[in-house]
Write an enzyme that holds these catalytic residues in place. Sequence first.
Site, PDB file in Angstrom:
ATOM      1  N   ASN A  52       3.597  -5.523   5.704  1.00 53.61           N
ATOM      2  CA  ASN A  52       2.464  -6.346   6.116  1.00 53.61           C
ATOM      3  C   ASN A  52       2.914  -7.659   6.761  1.00 53.61           C
ATOM      4  O   ASN A  52       2.202  -8.211   7.606  1.00 53.61           O
ATOM      5  CB  ASN A  52       1.545  -6.607   4.921  1.00 53.61           C
ATOM      6  CG  ASN A  52       0.817  -5.356   4.487  1.00 53.61           C
ATOM      7  OD1 ASN A  52       0.147  -4.697   5.276  1.00 53.61           O
ATOM      8  ND2 ASN A  52       0.962  -4.988   3.215  1.00 53.61           N
ATOM      9  N   GLY A  92      -2.074  -4.214   1.022  1.00 47.64           N
ATOM     10  CA  GLY A  92      -2.219  -5.427   1.809  1.00 47.64           C
ATOM     11  C   GLY A  92      -1.272  -6.543   1.424  1.00 47.64           C
ATOM     12  O   GLY A  92      -1.280  -7.604   2.066  1.00 47.64           O
ATOM     13  N   SER A 110       0.810  -1.215   0.000  1.00 45.17           N
ATOM     14  CA  SER A 110       0.000   0.000   0.000  1.00 45.17           C
ATOM     15  C   SER A 110       0.847   1.269   0.000  1.00 45.17           C
ATOM     16  O   SER A 110       0.413   2.303  -0.518  1.00 45.17           O
ATOM     17  CB  SER A 110      -0.934   0.006   1.215  1.00 45.17           C
ATOM     18  OG  SER A 110      -0.189  -0.132   2.414  1.00 45.17           O
ATOM     19  N   ASP A 120      -5.138   7.144   9.678  1.00 50.19           N
ATOM     20  CA  ASP A 120      -4.890   5.807  10.227  1.00 50.19           C
ATOM     21  C   ASP A 120      -3.558   5.727  10.970  1.00 50.19           C
ATOM     22  O   ASP A 120      -3.255   4.732  11.634  1.00 50.19           O
ATOM     23  CB  ASP A 120      -4.960   4.734   9.147  1.00 50.19           C
ATOM     24  CG  ASP A 120      -3.915   4.921   8.037  1.00 50.19           C
ATOM     25  OD1 ASP A 120      -3.005   5.757   8.194  1.00 50.19           O
ATOM     26  OD2 ASP A 120      -4.021   4.223   7.010  1.00 50.19           O
ATOM     27  N   HIS A 162      -0.248   5.230   7.001  1.00 47.22           N
ATOM     28  CA  HIS A 162       0.071   5.591   5.620  1.00 47.22           C
ATOM     29  C   HIS A 162       0.368   7.090   5.495  1.00 47.22           C
ATOM     30  O   HIS A 162      -0.328   7.908   6.105  1.00 47.22           O
ATOM     31  CB  HIS A 162      -1.092   5.210   4.701  1.00 47.22           C
ATOM     32  CG  HIS A 162      -1.338   3.741   4.647  1.00 47.22           C
ATOM     33  ND1 HIS A 162      -2.239   3.111   5.480  1.00 47.22           N
ATOM     34  CD2 HIS A 162      -0.780   2.764   3.875  1.00 47.22           C
ATOM     35  CE1 HIS A 162      -2.251   1.818   5.221  1.00 47.22           C
ATOM     36  NE2 HIS A 162      -1.373   1.581   4.258  1.00 47.22           N
TER      37      HIS A 162
END
Length: 234
Positions: free
Chosen positions: A118, A90, A53, A206, A209
């Site tokens: 991840n 992801g 991502s 979040d 990011h």
Amino acid sequence: MESTGSFMGRASDQLSAFAYGAVSRAAKLVAALLITTTVAQAETMTIAALGDSLTAGYGLPQAQGFVPQLQAWLQDQGANVTVMNAGVSGDTTAGGLSRVDWTLTPEVDAMIVSLGGNDYLRGLDPAVSRANLDGILAAGQEAGVEMLLVGLSVGTNYGLDYKQEFEGMYTELAAKYDVPLYADFAAGLRAAAGMQDGMAEFLQDDGIHPNADGVSVIVAAMGPAVLDLVMPAE
């Protein structure tokens, strides 16, 4: 005194020679243009950014993601490049390994490998992540492309040994394949923020990011390493 027929013949020969010379010059000009165009096209370097991502530009308008900002930065430095977004939100190192072969199309000249975030978030065994990255770099080596490996600086959520093994796999693999290593994707953010808490202004809601400004800081810091990858090939 030269006869009319002889004069006309000589004039015809001169006209033919002139016409031939003009056609020859035109042909040479066309050939030169074709060669120039071909060389210009050949010098355009295509870089595939294989990642997750962070590479894909999660949560950002298309033009503000990592790939378009990196391409714009490189072009501003005079590099004739196209950066291809091969980031999948992801994705783990296993996902990157599963699609590296079809990412490395014939037009790809170089590859940025930026995976592992991840894997860390899921607490995967670093040995597994290392094996996947090893396979990705082996595929790039087989394809004959230039590569840049991008690592991560992680926390101690799973203990100090895990952190050391996880971060160390990037160093080990860069040495094994003799590829340059950019040790930490977020190095630019850490430097700009000065401390972890100060990174908030560069992150989306979040807290993971980067926002558009954060991506710009990341690109400015990482850009020279990518430029080193590009310029020798050009």
